[in-house]
Design an enzyme around this catalytic site. Structure first.
Site, short mmCIF file in Angstrom:
data_model
loop_
_atom_site.label_atom_id
_atom_site.label_comp_id
_atom_site.label_asym_id
_atom_site.label_seq_id
_atom_site.Cartn_x
_atom_site.Cartn_y
_atom_site.Cartn_z
N ASP A 1 0.83 -1.21 0.00
CA ASP A 1 0.00 0.00 0.00
C ASP A 1 0.87 1.25 0.00
O ASP A 1 1.98 1.25 0.52
CB ASP A 1 -0.91 0.02 1.24
CG ASP A 1 -1.98 -1.06 1.18
OD1 ASP A 1 -2.21 -1.59 0.07
OD2 ASP A 1 -2.56 -1.38 2.24
N ASP B 1 2.23 2.02 6.60
CA ASP B 1 2.33 0.58 6.82
C ASP B 1 2.94 -0.12 5.62
O ASP B 1 3.75 -1.04 5.75
CB ASP B 1 0.95 -0.01 7.12
CG ASP B 1 0.45 0.37 8.52
OD1 ASP B 1 1.30 0.73 9.36
OD2 ASP B 1 -0.77 0.32 8.75
#
Length: 683
Positions: A543, A547
């Site tokens: 992504d 994270d």
């Protein structure tokens, strides 16, 4: 470690199968073969025709090699005791980028050479196998030995200017592609005390591949040289941008400071151990230190040349450490009881070892002009006896230090036994042909045409599986928390259920964490073979948020520590999914960052209220349907991907230790110095 963004359009079309037809005119020579077919190449013509024979490559490494060849002459002056300051400049000029190397050495002789009848300066710059390094007069030791260095630079430069200062005069000669414009002439006067040589050159990109001097790579080499030649000052100035960048490299501590620099972000067991000696006319300088990590970093040099493939001096160094540590083990009853009667192996004492071996010798025997490996047989015994004696004396004087080292080595030995069992399990799985159950493999069998996406999360993995081209694209979803290998011993990495699928999928095995090569490892541990890699594009697809960046960093740390040859071969990539989907009427645009979004709106919706434009912010790959993921991130004709390129292994190692290691303070300082202001952090 840097990323090179590539637009991977125009890749191989896997639908097409073509048979190459080689014209007879290429394969078949002329029937006539006589004296007229024999070419005689004069002067430096052969260098221009076959540059790879002299500098290894015409790519970026060859471009840097030109700088090193000129710099070697200045460093040789420093080793001879006649130079203490070298200045390097990079500028833009008429023919492209200009490199200038200026020293305050004796200056290349300018008087007439009795054998050739021309100035010695012109002889050095236009004749192969000409130089002051063959005899024992001007230089007792030197890095440039073959007499082809600066003359090769001249041959491969579209323009070169040599200026020499001595005897109160300034001498100059200018060359184009190795050919002098005119004889060496006096262009002015200078202070009688001023002396030295200045070489300025612009590479000839009709021969060399078009490139730009890489500041970071060159700075790393200059820093290295300052440690290897304590007391010398090397000033680097880059004037190719509006704001010049200046860096000064200077070390009074020499190799001891070098080792401390390499261990900067690591917890060390004790201060650096450093010593030097001269035996049989061989100057030996050694520095070593142990840290609490699991990797080994040992660098070897001969006359300042980095012998990346080692040689007899490195063998003597490692053998001596093993002998000395085992000798101390035999004398330590407490440690003997903890470990048993077995001797430690070389891999046990290499964990956490940082060392530098530097020798200076009058007649080194290198393997070829690239000087990657030393072959002098007598050097091994000299280095081995010196290191063994000095280390035993040190450990006898500091028993607490050897006890810490023995404790670490014994822990490594126990980990080695556990790792060997884990490797055997990996080997059995590999031989059984077992692939991870979650891997959606491709049908193509040629690794050069295959790519695997390592995808964060099952949701994104599902979209990727549906959107991919099954012929050449494989998908491996990851799940759960990834192991930080920087803080784990090898056997824990080998047995980790999150990394096992990655190891099995790639199929090339692992390098040893503390070696990054198979050299010197036992036969049952020589498991990494890059030719067995099942994919030549390994694409990390995470992504576009914090994270996702963390996942990429963890995987990159794993590849750097355990599969570094994949990075060196250019097999590791980052996918670059878009951040925004912008809908303007019937047209859909994808923006990869804020600047991209702004540009799309300015070019296609000028004057519109941005608040009224349908803009979708992707929070994760799982929000994209298979068609969108294919179009934006996976289609070779439209996607953007970043190749991971390793330009400075030493600096990359330090950064990984800082960012992924145990010590928090250096990481906090790095973030404070490099973080930019963010008003809306996506976490």
């Amino acid at each position: 470690m840097t990323e090179i963004r590539e637009n991977c359009m125009n890749e191989t079309n896997l639908n097409e199968e073509t048979e190459m037809q080689v014209p007879d005119s290429i394969m078949n020579g002329s029937e006539e073969y006589n004296s007229s077919e024999i070419q005689v190449l004069e002067g430096l013509e052969h260098v221009r025709l076959r540059p790879g024979m002299y500098i290894g490559t015409t790519g970026i490494d060859g471009l840097h090699h030109l700088v090193y060849e000129v710099l070697d002459n200045s460093i040789d002056e420093a080793m001879a005791g006649f130079c203490d300051h070298i200045q390097i400049y990079f500028d833009n000029g008429e023919y492209g980028e200009i490199c200038t190397v200026e020293d305050n050495g004796r200056g290349i002789p300018t008087d007439i050479h009795p054998q050739v009848g021309k100035s010695a300066l012109e002889v050095c710059l236009t004749k192969l196998n000409a130089g002051g390094k063959f005899g024992k007069g001007a230089y007792k030791v030197s890095g440039g030995l073959h007499g082809v260095g600066v003359s090769c630079v001249n041959a491969l430069s579209i323009w070169l200017e040599a200026t020499v200062y001595h005897d109160g005069k300034i001498f100059r000669q200018v060359y184009h592609r190795g050919v002098p414009e005119e004889d060496v002439r006096v262009i002015g006067t200078c202070d009688p005390d001023k002396h030295g040589t200045t070489i300025r050159f612009s590479p000839d990109f009709d021969v060399m591949e078009k490139n730009s001097f890489n500041y970071d790579t060159l700075a790393a080499r200059f820093r290295e040289l300052s440690y290897l030649n304590r007391g010398i000052k090397i000033t680097l100035t880059d004037r190719r941008t509006d704001e010049p960048k200046v860096e000064v490299f200077h070390s009074e501590g020499g190799l001891s400071e070098f080792v401390s620099y390499l261990n900067q972000y690591k917890k060390t067991l004790f201060p650096p151990i450093a010593f030097d000696a001269v035996k049989n006319d061989v100057v030996v300088e050694i520095a070593l230190q142990y840290n609490d990590k699991y990797d080994e970093k040992v660098y070897s040099f001969v006359n300042n040349i980095n012998t990346r493939e080692g040689g007899t001096h490195l063998t003597g160094f490692k053998t001596a450490i093993l002998m000395a540590v085992n000798n101390q083990l035999q004398k330590n009853q407490k440690m003997m009881k903890k470990f048993g009667n077995d001797k430690l192996e070389s891999t046990d004492i290499s964990e956490g070892l940082t060392g530098v071996v530097s020798i200076k010798i009058a007649n080194p025997q290198f393997e070829g002009q690239t000087k990657m490996k030393l072959g002098n047989a007598n050097v091994r015994g000299i280095v081995q006896s010196l290191v063994y004696e000095k280390l035993n004396n040190y450990f006898d004087e500091f028993p607490a230090n050897i006890e810490m080292l023995l404790d670490k080595a014994i822990s490594a030995a126990l980990g080695r036994i556990a790792a060997r069992k884990a490797r055997e399990q990996i080997r059995k799985k590999s031989e059984g042909g077992g692939l991870p159950g979650k891997l959606a493999d491709c049908s193509e069998k040629d690794p050069a045409k295959c790519e695997v996406f390592i995808v964060e999360g099952d949701s994104a993995g599902g979209s990727a599986k549906q959107g991919r081209d099954r012929r050449f694209q494989a998908i491996l979803p990851l799940w759960g928390k990834m192991l930080n290998v920087e803080k784990a011993q090898e056997y824990k990495v080998l047995g980790n259920d999150k990394l096992q699928p990655v190891i099995s999928t790639i199929g090339a095995g692992l390098t040893r964490y503390n070696n990054n090569s198979n050299e010197g490892a036992p036969d049952d541990e020589q498991t990494f073979d890059i030719t067995k890699a099942r994919y030549h594009k390994i694409i990390i697809m995470a992504d576009a948020d914090v994270d996702g960046s963390h996942i990429r960093t963890l995987l990159l740390t794993f590849f750097f520590r355990y599969m570094r040859p994949l990075i060196e071969a250019g097999y590791i990539y980052f996918a670059m999914p878009p951040l925004y989907k912008i809908t303007l009427g019937k047209k859909v645009f994808y923006a990869y960052d804020e600047a991209d979004k702004k540009k799309i709106i300015e070019e296609n919706a000028a004057g519109m209220d941005e608040a009224k434009i349908p803009i979708q912010r992707y929070k994760g790959l799982g929000e994209m349907n298979p068609e969108q993921l294919w179009e934006t991130t996976m289609n070779p004709e439209t996607r953007l991907i970043s190749k991971v390129h390793l330009s400075d292994a030493e600096e990359a190692d330090r950064v990984f230790s800082m960012l992924m290691g145990e010590d928090v303070e250096p990481r906090r300082e790095f973030i404070e110095q490099n973080a930019t202001y963010v008003s809306n952090l996506d976490v």
